[in-house]
Design a protein around this motif. Structure first.
Motif, PDB file in Angstrom:
ATOM      1  N   ARG A  27       8.559 -12.118  18.459  1.00  0.00           N
ATOM      2  CA  ARG A  27       8.850 -11.048  17.496  1.00  0.00           C
ATOM      3  C   ARG A  27       9.409  -9.814  18.207  1.00  0.00           C
ATOM      4  O   ARG A  27      10.321  -9.164  17.708  1.00  0.00           O
ATOM      5  CB  ARG A  27       7.594 -10.716  16.701  1.00  0.00           C
ATOM      6  CG  ARG A  27       7.894 -10.007  15.386  1.00  0.00           C
ATOM      7  CD  ARG A  27       6.830 -10.292  14.364  1.00  0.00           C
ATOM      8  NE  ARG A  27       5.592  -9.656  14.686  1.00  0.00           N
ATOM      9  CZ  ARG A  27       5.265  -8.413  14.324  1.00  0.00           C
ATOM     10  NH1 ARG A  27       6.100  -7.690  13.605  1.00  0.00           N
ATOM     11  NH2 ARG A  27       4.111  -7.893  14.659  1.00  0.00           N
TER      12      ARG A  27
ATOM     13  N   PHE B 145       1.260  -4.267  16.617  1.00  0.00           N
ATOM     14  CA  PHE B 145      -0.166  -4.531  16.393  1.00  0.00           C
ATOM     15  C   PHE B 145      -0.413  -6.033  16.494  1.00  0.00           C
ATOM     16  O   PHE B 145      -1.309  -6.480  17.189  1.00  0.00           O
ATOM     17  CB  PHE B 145      -0.565  -3.988  15.014  1.00  0.00           C
ATOM     18  CG  PHE B 145      -2.040  -4.026  14.749  1.00  0.00           C
ATOM     19  CD1 PHE B 145      -2.851  -3.009  15.222  1.00  0.00           C
ATOM     20  CD2 PHE B 145      -2.614  -5.069  14.048  1.00  0.00           C
ATOM     21  CE1 PHE B 145      -4.225  -3.032  14.988  1.00  0.00           C
ATOM     22  CE2 PHE B 145      -3.980  -5.101  13.814  1.00  0.00           C
ATOM     23  CZ  PHE B 145      -4.790  -4.082  14.282  1.00  0.00           C
ATOM     24  N   TYR B 146       0.408  -6.805  15.782  1.00  0.00           N
ATOM     25  CA  TYR B 146       0.312  -8.267  15.832  1.00  0.00           C
ATOM     26  C   TYR B 146       1.384  -8.754  16.822  1.00  0.00           C
ATOM     27  O   TYR B 146       2.450  -9.210  16.428  1.00  0.00           O
ATOM     28  CB  TYR B 146       0.538  -8.874  14.439  1.00  0.00           C
ATOM     29  CG  TYR B 146      -0.456  -8.369  13.425  1.00  0.00           C
ATOM     30  CD1 TYR B 146      -1.750  -8.891  13.368  1.00  0.00           C
ATOM     31  CD2 TYR B 146      -0.123  -7.362  12.520  1.00  0.00           C
ATOM     32  CE1 TYR B 146      -2.673  -8.411  12.447  1.00  0.00           C
ATOM     33  CE2 TYR B 146      -1.038  -6.883  11.594  1.00  0.00           C
ATOM     34  CZ  TYR B 146      -2.311  -7.408  11.571  1.00  0.00           C
ATOM     35  OH  TYR B 146      -3.226  -6.933  10.659  1.00  0.00           O
TER      36      TYR B 146
ATOM     37  N   ASN C  47       8.271   8.334   2.477  1.00  0.00           N
ATOM     38  CA  ASN C  47       8.703   6.982   2.826  1.00  0.00           C
ATOM     39  C   ASN C  47       9.657   7.075   4.025  1.00  0.00           C
ATOM     40  O   ASN C  47      10.595   7.886   3.997  1.00  0.00           O
ATOM     41  CB  ASN C  47       9.431   6.358   1.616  1.00  0.00           C
ATOM     42  CG  ASN C  47       9.479   4.856   1.719  1.00  0.00           C
ATOM     43  OD1 ASN C  47       9.780   4.304   2.780  1.00  0.00           O
ATOM     44  ND2 ASN C  47       9.169   4.198   0.637  1.00  0.00           N
TER      45      ASN C  47
ATOM     46  N   ARG D  93       0.851  -1.197   0.000  1.00  0.00           N
ATOM     47  CA  ARG D  93       0.000   0.000   0.000  1.00  0.00           C
ATOM     48  C   ARG D  93       0.889   1.251   0.000  1.00  0.00           C
ATOM     49  O   ARG D  93       0.666   2.199  -0.747  1.00  0.00           O
ATOM     50  CB  ARG D  93      -0.868  -0.013   1.254  1.00  0.00           C
ATOM     51  CG  ARG D  93      -2.122   0.767   1.153  1.00  0.00           C
ATOM     52  CD  ARG D  93      -3.283   0.031   1.782  1.00  0.00           C
ATOM     53  NE  ARG D  93      -3.066  -0.302   3.181  1.00  0.00           N
ATOM     54  CZ  ARG D  93      -3.599   0.362   4.196  1.00  0.00           C
ATOM     55  NH1 ARG D  93      -4.342   1.417   3.955  1.00  0.00           N
ATOM     56  NH2 ARG D  93      -3.418  -0.030   5.424  1.00  0.00           N
TER      57      ARG D  93
ATOM     58  N   ASP E 270       3.532   8.665   7.215  1.00  0.00           N
ATOM     59  CA  ASP E 270       2.497   7.876   6.535  1.00  0.00           C
ATOM     60  C   ASP E 270       2.424   8.346   5.087  1.00  0.00           C
ATOM     61  O   ASP E 270       2.159   9.519   4.817  1.00  0.00           O
ATOM     62  CB  ASP E 270       1.143   8.044   7.240  1.00  0.00           C
ATOM     63  CG  ASP E 270       0.146   6.971   6.795  1.00  0.00           C
ATOM     64  OD1 ASP E 270       0.262   6.478   5.655  1.00  0.00           O
ATOM     65  OD2 ASP E 270      -0.741   6.626   7.596  1.00  0.00           O
TER      66      ASP E 270
HETATM   67  O1  PTJ Z   1       4.574  -4.881  13.160  1.00  0.00           O
HETATM   68  P1  PTJ Z   1       3.144  -4.741  13.589  1.00  0.00           P
HETATM   69  O2  PTJ Z   1       2.575  -6.012  14.175  1.00  0.00           O
HETATM   70  O3  PTJ Z   1       2.919  -3.585  14.540  1.00  0.00           O
HETATM   71  O4  PTJ Z   1       2.248  -4.427  12.285  1.00  0.00           O
HETATM   72  C1  PTJ Z   1       2.594  -3.345  11.484  1.00  0.00           C
HETATM   73  C2  PTJ Z   1       1.604  -3.075  10.327  1.00  0.00           C
HETATM   74  C3  PTJ Z   1       2.323  -2.152   9.330  1.00  0.00           C
HETATM   75  C4  PTJ Z   1       1.242  -4.384   9.652  1.00  0.00           C
HETATM   76  C5  PTJ Z   1       0.346  -2.402  10.880  1.00  0.00           C
HETATM   77  O5  PTJ Z   1       0.711  -1.245  11.595  1.00  0.00           O
HETATM   78  C6  PTJ Z   1      -0.649  -2.057   9.793  1.00  0.00           C
HETATM   79  O6  PTJ Z   1      -1.482  -2.864   9.417  1.00  0.00           O
HETATM   80  O7  PTJ Z   1      -0.519  -0.829   9.295  1.00  0.00           O
HETATM   81  P2  PTJ Z   1      -1.602  -0.204   8.275  1.00  0.00           P
HETATM   82  O8  PTJ Z   1      -2.878   0.078   9.009  1.00  0.00           O
HETATM   83  O9  PTJ Z   1      -1.663  -1.015   7.028  1.00  0.00           O
HETATM   84  O10 PTJ Z   1      -0.976   1.201   7.969  1.00  0.00           O
HETATM   85  C7  PTJ Z   1       0.240   1.344   7.356  1.00  0.00           C
HETATM   86  C8  PTJ Z   1       0.290   2.754   6.734  1.00  0.00           C
HETATM   87  O11 PTJ Z   1       1.651   3.032   6.519  1.00  0.00           O
HETATM   88  C9  PTJ Z   1      -0.444   2.829   5.393  1.00  0.00           C
HETATM   89  O12 PTJ Z   1      -1.155   4.067   5.297  1.00  0.00           O
HETATM   90  C10 PTJ Z   1       0.711   2.822   4.350  1.00  0.00           C
HETATM   91  O13 PTJ Z   1       0.419   3.601   3.227  1.00  0.00           O
HETATM   92  C11 PTJ Z   1       1.852   3.440   5.157  1.00  0.00           C
HETATM   93  N1  PTJ Z   1       3.187   2.949   4.758  1.00  0.00           N
HETATM   94  C12 PTJ Z   1       3.529   1.712   4.323  1.00  0.00           C
HETATM   95  N2  PTJ Z   1       4.857   1.640   4.075  1.00  0.00           N
HETATM   96  C13 PTJ Z   1       5.361   2.860   4.385  1.00  0.00           C
HETATM   97  C14 PTJ Z   1       4.312   3.695   4.831  1.00  0.00           C
HETATM   98  N3  PTJ Z   1       4.509   4.973   5.223  1.00  0.00           N
HETATM   99  C15 PTJ Z   1       5.790   5.441   5.179  1.00  0.00           C
HETATM  100  N4  PTJ Z   1       6.846   4.691   4.767  1.00  0.00           N
HETATM  101  C16 PTJ Z   1       6.680   3.408   4.372  1.00  0.00           C
HETATM  102  N5  PTJ Z   1       7.740   2.684   3.977  1.00  0.00           N
END
Ligand code: PTJ
Length: 248
Positions: free
Chosen positions: A109, A103-104, A199, A38, A181
């Motif tokens: 981990r 979150f997970y 990023n 995403r 974000d």
């Molecule tokens: O490691 P955990 O268990 O805490 O889980 C982490 C994740 C990333 C899986 C969890 O926080 C999650 O599901 O995040 P979301 O709700 O999908 O949100 C991630 C947001 O970060 C989205 O809006 C993405 O567009 C954004 N994003 C993804 N990669 C990057 C980013 N923003 C900045 N830099 C990135 N490299």
């Protein structure tokens, strides 16, 4: 796989590889790979570069971190896999605590992430010892469990790649929130005090540089920042890029 330097998308393929390596080492969850996808899509839409607006957000974030009494860097799996060196450097530069908050969540981990951070130069890592666990009110996910020496008493928290629920809960709990974000429309982006629409792999080094500059300057740590205008500019950048791409 060896990615040729001349490949037009070499940088983003390298970032992807870092994340996949993090997955194989047990730092990143499968859902983290999806979250990254995403992010890649939004990175493409912002032109895979740091906008002027994001440079301003980074400067404001540097001031906020340096003006904080108790700043904390919250680290999840993706952030640890992508920026382990930068997390250590930023913590040292601004005098912040580092806390693993997932979150997970799983103990395994958390330990793997803490070890990776330590190997990259981080000192003390919070969020690992249950005897220091406290809860953020009004939050269902595992992210409600925080360290009483860290996020619980923080005034400013840096929370990259965050989920909207916790950002809302942190704000209700009285914290100033800075986030990275790539999606300027996400709930986290709209709820945070400062959203760096960039990023983390580019923005973190820029944030460290900005902190070093603010530390040297005498212009003070007062933060005047309009996050709504910041997000509107970022959405406009995406709109303009889409316009260009559709006419190319
Ligand atoms: O490691 P955990 O268990 O805490 O889980 C982490 C994740 C990333 C899986 C969890 O926080 C999650 O599901 O995040 P979301 O709700 O999908 O949100 C991630 C947001 O970060 C989205 O809006 C993405 O567009 C954004 N994003 C993804 N990669 C990057 C980013 N923003 C900045 N830099 C990135 N490299």
């Amino acid at each position: 796989m060896q990615i040729p330097k001349s490949h037009p998308r070499a940088k983003s393929l390298h970032i992807r590889e870092k994340l996949v390596n993090g997955y194989h080492k047990g730092l990143v969850v499968e859902e983290g790979l999806l979250a990254h996808g995403r992010g890649e899509m939004f990175d493409y839409l912002i032109g895979e570069k740091t906008s002027m607006t994001s440079h301003k957000a980074i400067k404001a974030a540097a001031r906020m971190l340096l003006g904080a009494k108790h700043p904390v860097i919250s680290v999840n799996g993706n952030f640890a896999a992508l920026c382990p060196n930068e997390i250590a450097q930023l913590a040292k530069t601004v005098g912040a605590e580092i806390e693993v908050n997932l979150f997970y969540a799983s103990e395994r981990r958390k330990k793997a992430i803490a070890q990776a951070l330590k190997r990259s130069g981080s000192g003390k890592i919070l969020g690992l010892e249950p005897r220091f666990s406290r809860r953020i009110p009004n939050l269902e996910s595992a992210r409600r469990v925080v360290d009483e020496r860290g996020i619980f008493i923080a005034d400013v928290v840096l929370v990259p790649l965050e989920d909207g629920d916790r950002t809302v809960a942190l704000k209700r709990f009285g914290k100033k929130v800075i986030t990275f974000d790539l999606n300027p429309m996400s709930r986290t982006a709209r709820t945070a005090d400062i959203t760096i629409v960039d990023n983390v792999t580019r923005g973190m080094s820029l944030l460290i540089d900005a902190c070093r500059r603010v530390k040297k300057s005498s212009s003070g740590k007062t933060v005047r920042f309009d996050n709504k205008a910041n997000l509107s500019h970022s959405i406009l950048t995406i709109r303009n890029n889409l316009g260009r791409l559709s006419h190319a």
